[in-house]
Design a protein around this motif. Structure first.
Motif, PDB file in Angstrom:
ATOM      1  N   ILE A   1       0.855  -1.185   0.000  1.00  9.99           N
ATOM      2  CA  ILE A   1       0.000   0.000   0.000  1.00  9.99           C
ATOM      3  C   ILE A   1       0.889   1.232   0.000  1.00  9.99           C
ATOM      4  CG2 ILE A   1      -1.679   1.343   1.328  1.00  9.99           C
ATOM      5  CD1 ILE A   1      -2.724  -1.294   2.464  1.00  9.99           C
ATOM      6  N   ALA A   2       0.507   2.239  -0.765  1.00  8.91           N
ATOM      7  CA  ALA A   2       1.194   3.529  -0.754  1.00  8.91           C
ATOM      8  C   ALA A   2       0.157   4.601  -0.446  1.00  8.91           C
ATOM      9  CB  ALA A   2       1.859   3.807  -2.092  1.00  8.91           C
ATOM     10  N   GLY A   3       0.487   5.526   0.447  1.00 11.34           N
ATOM     11  CA  GLY A   3      -0.500   6.546   0.770  1.00 11.34           C
ATOM     12  C   GLY A   3      -0.011   7.514   1.814  1.00 11.34           C
ATOM     13  N   LYS A   4      -0.905   8.400   2.231  1.00 15.44           N
ATOM     14  CA  LYS A   4      -0.534   9.459   3.176  1.00 15.44           C
ATOM     15  C   LYS A   4      -1.691   9.748   4.115  1.00 15.44           C
ATOM     16  CE  LYS A   4       1.934  12.791   4.896  1.00 15.44           C
ATOM     17  NZ  LYS A   4       1.145  12.663   6.143  1.00 15.44           N
ATOM     18  N   THR A   5      -1.367   9.890   5.384  1.00 12.54           N
ATOM     19  CA  THR A   5      -2.359  10.283   6.385  1.00 12.54           C
ATOM     20  C   THR A   5      -2.573  11.794   6.356  1.00 12.54           C
ATOM     21  OG1 THR A   5      -0.617  10.510   8.035  1.00 12.54           O
ATOM     22  CG2 THR A   5      -1.751   8.388   7.924  1.00 12.54           C
ATOM     23  N   GLY A   6      -3.723  12.211   6.868  1.00 18.96           N
ATOM     24  CA  GLY A   6      -4.001  13.642   6.989  1.00 18.96           C
ATOM     25  C   GLY A   6      -4.904  13.902   8.176  1.00 18.96           C
ATOM     26  N   THR A   7      -4.438  14.740   9.105  1.00 22.18           N
ATOM     27  CA  THR A   7      -5.265  15.133  10.253  1.00 22.18           C
ATOM     28  C   THR A   7      -5.276  16.651  10.314  1.00 22.18           C
ATOM     29  OG1 THR A   7      -4.632  13.148  11.479  1.00 22.18           O
ATOM     30  CG2 THR A   7      -5.612  14.949  12.733  1.00 22.18           C
ATOM     31  N   ALA A   8      -6.449  17.248  10.132  1.00 19.87           N
ATOM     32  CA  ALA A   8      -6.576  18.705  10.171  1.00 19.87           C
ATOM     33  C   ALA A   8      -7.528  19.099  11.281  1.00 19.87           C
ATOM     34  CB  ALA A   8      -7.084  19.230   8.827  1.00 19.87           C
ATOM     35  N   ARG A   9      -7.144  20.088  12.056  1.00 16.95           N
ATOM     36  CA  ARG A   9      -8.079  20.626  13.043  1.00 16.95           C
ATOM     37  C   ARG A   9      -9.228  21.314  12.312  1.00 16.95           C
ATOM     38  NH1 ARG A   9      -4.225  23.501  17.621  1.00 16.95           N
ATOM     39  NH2 ARG A   9      -3.040  21.633  18.216  1.00 16.95           N
ATOM     40  N   LYS A  10     -10.426  21.175  12.849  1.00 19.07           N
ATOM     41  CA  LYS A  10     -11.592  21.751  12.202  1.00 19.07           C
ATOM     42  C   LYS A  10     -11.710  23.237  12.525  1.00 19.07           C
ATOM     43  CE  LYS A  10     -15.463  19.685  11.750  1.00 19.07           C
ATOM     44  NZ  LYS A  10     -15.480  19.584  10.288  1.00 19.07           N
TER      45      LYS A  10
END
Length: 714
Positions: free
Chosen positions: A520-529
């Protein structure tokens, strides 16, 4: 000569005068017809009323007759939406002659009471009789709710509904209702119909309403009391033309698995909403699009298409775009360039930028900046290489297709909001916050299209959800995949970022979703709302975007989960713990289902398996043994296998099939093998005929993880 000229002129004048006379006569005739029509309509009377008054009360009118709306199909031609006819049952009490009416009214009333059960037989009869003698009423509905087509066919044998020279009066008012066999799966994507207008108002129903709606017909109706329009006879002046059929790219097997995985995580995290999109890398065909919104405790439904219209700060998934811009601009070796992220907190122009990992990563390479999703690292790289070139950075974002909508053939796509320096909201630090996915708005589909381009070796593909539009079986419009001729960046940059995305899963923040079967290749993303203009601590928008198998990408996928809640540590609300596991579950299901992307598993059978002649249910084998005068099988186990030795003598062995392991199927009939494996959740394919001689997954523990097994029969 002079007389001839004068004669010609006289003839010409005569012809002109005759033409004028004929014209005046036609004009006077038209006036007389018009006057007559006015007189007939408004002044002539029949039984004390003008014809105009009759027209307003009970008269025949030409009216539109709705057409059958076209169907919507999945990629395997399974039905996603269709129109089914339903009917209101009515009765014109004054049509039948007196003898027929009074001879059959009791029978009709009895049938109505027995079948419709909304009144007694006496009640039905009394109401019909009142309408029969009324001077102002004649038509009534016999059932408050509509009936099905099968019920209509049965009613056509009843008195007043069956064809009879002196009977009649039974009427059916046709309406069409939309039926979705897979509902509530993909409800928001397929869309819905406005019950008043009959037009599509959301989803595919709205996007392709012109093709689906068809052309209405024209026929005579009678307008009766209550504003009801009752069709007169079966013949229509203009027959309605059915709508066109839409063939989508959706795969309902993928859709089901996707919704199950998403719903499970939403329930676990008590999240506000979530969305998952699965797309084919080479074509842009969307195979599944799930959107679930919290509608109460433990209840999630499809009410809004977040995939298409849910704009939000993407967070760290956008770091891929920033890293690509850095690589395009500098051609650096990301494994050699380093940054010092310190203890995980950096003051930047009156703002504190933090990394998710408390304590910091220290000195790391540019590759590790992406793998570990370091906010500090990406800002430092931007300061180093783009501090004086904001326009250049913005031009790369445009080059990557991030500043425009994808153009999917579906209504409702919200355009991305990526500010430039002309914007009033632009500031001296905007570019640095944009670098890690803030101060912008993007939909999941727009982010996925970008990651899909990376998987497709840099060639951007427009997402598509409809393949064909057909009139019956004739293809009227075929929508081919759209692939940009020019790649979004250099092959060298693509090679570098692909390695980084694999590193995210192999050694970075998403290493817990690593698979032994495929990469698997990919990227996480966590953004404050952003709530009331403030990015709020503890309120997160989490995502994971990527593709698989990484060595030969066939599918790209994005998962978003909004505002996950947890009483545990902070990291339990981050994308690596929330969105990434959903991606892994969906990818595992697809990998098991799609044999084409699986790594070949060497066919394996037990030693001396060639000696096995028969295998199956012990009782069935004993019936055969008795018929052939063979030694019976021992009944100590449900299944048994037989081999021959010493001049044709039979040797029986019990065969274990109840464990979770893959059983030995050699020697079994296709019927027995199919029954066993499907009950264990496998999809069975086969070649040849006879008994099983080989199986693609060897007996024992299923190390491949595949849920599709190929049987060779001989």
């Amino acid at each position: 000569m002079k007389n001839e000229v004068e004669s010609g002129q006289n003839n010409k004048k005569a012809l002109i005068n005759r033409a004028r006379l004929v014209g005046w006569m036609l004009f006077l005739l038209a006036i007389m017809v018009f006057v007559k029509l006015i007189r007939v309509q408004y002044y002539d009377t029949f039984k004390g009323k003008t014809w105009a008054e009759y027209s307003e009360k009970n008269d025949l009118k030409l009216d539109t007759i709705p057409a059958m709306r076209g169907n919507i199909y999945a990629s395997d031609k399974s039905l996603l939406a269709t129109s089914l006819p339903y009917y209101y049952v009515g009765f014109d009490t004054k049509v039948a002659d007196s003898a027929y009416f009074y001879n059959h009214i009791d029978e009709l009333a009895s049938l109505l009471a027995k079948n419709f059960k909304e009144n007694t037989a006496e009640g039905y009869k009394s109401k019909i009789m009142r309408y029969r003698v009324s001077k102002s009423k004649r038509y009534l509905r016999l059932k408050s709710k509509e009936i099905t087509h099968l019920e209509r066919e049965r009613l056509k044998k009843w008195p007043f509904f069956a064809k009879d020279r002196k009977g009649g009066g039974g009427k059916f008012e046709t309406i069409y209702k939309r039926y979705k066999p897979f509902s509530p799966m993909a409800d928001r994507t397929i869309g819905g119909i406005d019950p008043k207008s009959g037009r599509g108002y959301i989803g595919l129903e709205a996007s392709f309403d012109k093709q689906l709606e068809g052309r209405p017909g024209i026929g005579w109706v009678e307008k009766v009391e209550g504003g009801l329009k009752i069709p007169v006879g079966d013949a229509l002046n203009v027959q309605p033309a059915a709508g066109r059929d839409i063939y989508t790219t959706l795969d309902m097997n993928y859709q089901e698995r996707t919704e199950i995985a998403l719903r499970r995580k939403l329930l676990e995290m008590d999240a506000d909403f979530g969305s998952v999109i699965i797309m084919e890398v080479a074509t842009g065909e969307i195979k599944a699009m799930a959107n679930l919104t919290k509608r109460g405790p433990g209840k999630y439904e499809e009410v809004f298409n977040y995939a298409l219209a849910g704009s939000n700060d993407p967070g760290s998934t956008f770091k891929l775009a920033t890293m690509m811009a850095l690589l395009e601009e500098t051609h650096m070796d990301p494994d050699q360039v380093t940054v010092n992220t310190g203890d995980g907190a950096m003051k930047f122009r009156n703002h504190i930028i933090r990394d998710a990992h408390r304590g910091g990563f220290g000195t790391i390479t540019a590759s590790q900046v992406l793998e570990k999703s370091s906010n500090i690292g990406i800002v430092q790289l931007m300061q180093r290489y783009f501090a004086n070139k904001p326009d250049k950075y913005l031009s790369y974002l445009k080059q990557f297709h991030l500043t425009q909508p994808t153009g999917i053939h579906m209504k409702g796509e919200k355009p991305p909001l990526i500010r430039d320096r002309k914007s009033k909201q632009w500031s001296s630090y905007s570019m640095y916050f944009m670098a890690h996915g803030y101060e912008m708005q993007m939909t999941p589909l727009q982010t996925l299209a970008f990651y899909n381009a990376v998987a497709n070796n840099g060639y951007w593909v427009r997402p598509m959800i409809v393949r064909e539009i057909r009139n019956a079986e004739e293809i009227e419009d075929k929508i081919p995949p759209y692939v940009e001729e020019k790649p979004i960046c250099s092959p060298e940059t693509i090679r570098k970022v692909k390695k980084m995305l694999e590193g995210v899963v192999n050694a970075g923040l998403a290493k817990h979703i690593k698979s032994d079967l495929y990469q698997i290749a990919g990227k996480t993303g966590t953004a404050r709302k952003l709530i009331n203009g403030v990015y709020t601590e503890g309120k997160n928008y989490t995502s994971f975007a990527g593709y698989f198998p990484a060595d030969k990408p066939k599918y790209s996928c994005i998962v978003i989960i909004d505002n996950p809640k947890s009483t545990g540590a902070d990291y339990t609300r981050y994308a690596g713990s929330v969105a990434a596991p959903v991606f892994k579950e969906v990818a595992d299901r697809i990998y098991a289902y799609d044999v084409a992307i699986q790594k070949p598993v060497r066919d394996s059978v037990p030693e001396k398996s060639e000696d096995v002649k028969w295998a199956g249910i012990t009782n069935d084998l004993n019936v055969i043994s008795k018929t052939l005068n063979m030694t019976p099988a021992p009944e100590e186990s449900e299944y048994a296998a037989a081999s021959l030795y010493k001049k044709g003598k039979t040797k029986w062995n019990p065969r274990e099939v109840d464990s979770r392991d893959v059983p030995n199927l050699q020697g079994m009939s296709m019927r027995d093998a199919l029954y066993l494996m499907e009950n264990k959740g496998f999809r069975v394919t086969f070649k040849g005929s006879g008994k099983v001689v080989e199986q693609s997954i060897p007996p024992g523990s299923n190390k491949s993880g595949s849920k599709t097994i190929l049987l060779t029969l001989q």
